[in-house]
Design an enzyme around this catalytic site. Structure first.
Site, PDB file in Angstrom:
ATOM      1  N   LYS A  29      44.312  28.864  46.270  1.00  0.00           N
ATOM      2  CA  LYS A  29      43.621  30.031  45.719  1.00  0.00           C
ATOM      3  C   LYS A  29      42.227  29.644  45.233  1.00  0.00           C
ATOM      4  O   LYS A  29      41.262  30.384  45.416  1.00  0.00           O
ATOM      5  CB  LYS A  29      44.448  30.638  44.571  1.00  0.00           C
ATOM      6  N   GLN A  73      50.773  31.786  37.789  1.00  0.00           N
ATOM      7  CA  GLN A  73      51.572  31.292  38.907  1.00  0.00           C
ATOM      8  C   GLN A  73      53.057  31.227  38.534  1.00  0.00           C
ATOM      9  O   GLN A  73      53.423  30.643  37.519  1.00  0.00           O
ATOM     10  CB  GLN A  73      51.064  29.895  39.331  1.00  0.00           C
ATOM     11  N   ASP A  96      47.865  40.192  41.171  1.00  0.00           N
ATOM     12  CA  ASP A  96      49.115  39.940  41.890  1.00  0.00           C
ATOM     13  C   ASP A  96      49.908  41.237  42.088  1.00  0.00           C
ATOM     14  O   ASP A  96      50.833  41.293  42.893  1.00  0.00           O
ATOM     15  CB  ASP A  96      49.999  38.962  41.083  1.00  0.00           C
TER      16      ASP A  96
END
Ligand code: NAD
Length: 271
Positions: A29, A73, A96
């Protein structure tokens, strides 16, 4: 926009602990963000970080006007309640698309941050010219991040959707009978080469979400990556099929950047 003197988009990532897969994902990322000219920052914390400390980090990022979007994460260490952390993220920065507000908007077809993997798959189908209107799409797997949102998104009344969707899972009976009816088959099971040629009809479109690292001393990396589909035997039957690696994983990464771009535009306009 940067030529006009506006700052570039900023994506932040929070990484807790030493999970190797999570470290790889966050590194990707970071690399992707830099590659498209975004600012990228990674907040790394040790495994023994408390829930309260992590909530403070989330709160800090929520309130930093220079951060357009961020991700925490997953998975998090067991002593931290993931839902509590996700709920604490400002939905406007939740690139997300995991916050319940954004999930709700996705279900209702309202503009929102779509979860990266199904968003990537939808873009992939669209860009590959795969007809979805009225097609039977079978999704195997009902996770909150892939299977369930995929089934919802493809069933919506929209030009890149309008599928008749069947969602299969670990308790589905006669699975192969159902998957053989699929015009579009999305495999998100997490079991290596689970989908075999007898489960796929001729001319189907197969999307392989699985990621498995298989030890291989003959490979310079010491391993190779493969998917949920037995590609070698399934591919000859298909109209189209995604490879692993180089398929859904890449589209997932692109989708996160697209969501960050949206968050940035919204943020810049609101300043
Ligand atoms: P998960 O591991 O949370 O859940 C697996 C799902 O498969 C469950 O819903 C379960 O009901 C279903 N399942 C398990 N056994 C089954 C069986 N025998 N028959 C039918 N259904 C069965 O799923 P996930 O988090 O969506 O991950 C699935 C795979 O996709 C994993 O390999 C993961 O690494 C990979 N993944 C890839 C990406 C990407 O960007 N390519 C993103 C997320 C996950």
């Amino acid at each position: 926009m940067t030529d006009k003197g506006v700052r570039p988009p900023h994506l932040a990532a929070v990484l807790v602990g030493e999970d190797p897969a999570s470290k790889t994902y966050v590194a990707s990322k970071e690399k992707d963000s830099r590659g498209v000219g975004f600012t990228s920052s990674v907040y790394r914390y040790p495994e023994n970080t408390t829930e309260k400390e992590l909530l403070d980090v989330v709160n800090f990022l929520n309130n930093d006007p220079e951060v357009d979007g961020f991700i925490v994460q997953l998975p998090l260490p067991k002593h931290i309640d993931e839902n509590k952390i996700i709920n604490a993220i400002n939905p406007d920065k939740d690139v997300d698309g995991f916050h319940p507000v954004n999930v709700g908007k996705m279900v209702l077809g309202m503009p929102t941050f779509l979860p990266a993997t199904p968003y990537g798959i939808q873009t992939l189908l669209q860009r590959a010219g795969i007809e979805t209107q009225g097609k039977h799409c079978v999704v195997i797997g009902r996770s909150n991040i892939v299977g369930t949102p995929m089934a919802i998104m493809l069933s919506r009344n929209a030009k890149d959707a309008n599928c008749t969707v069947t969602l299969c899972h670990s308790r589905t009976q006669n699975l192969a009978e159902i998957t053989r009816q699929a015009d579009i088959l999305v495999a998100a099971i997490g079991k290596r080469h689970f989908v075999t040629e007898d489960m796929v009809k001729d001319g189907a479109v197969v999307v392989d979400v699985g990621i498995h690292r298989v030890e291989d001393p003959t490979n310079p990396k010491g391993y190779y990556i493969t998917g949920d589909v037995d590609f070698e035997h399934v591919a000859p039957k298909c109209q189209a099929i995604t490879p692993v690696p180089g398929g859904v994983g890449v589209m997932t990464r692109v989708s996160l950047l697209l969501n960050t771009m949206t968050a940035y535009r919204n943020n810049i306009i609101s300043i």
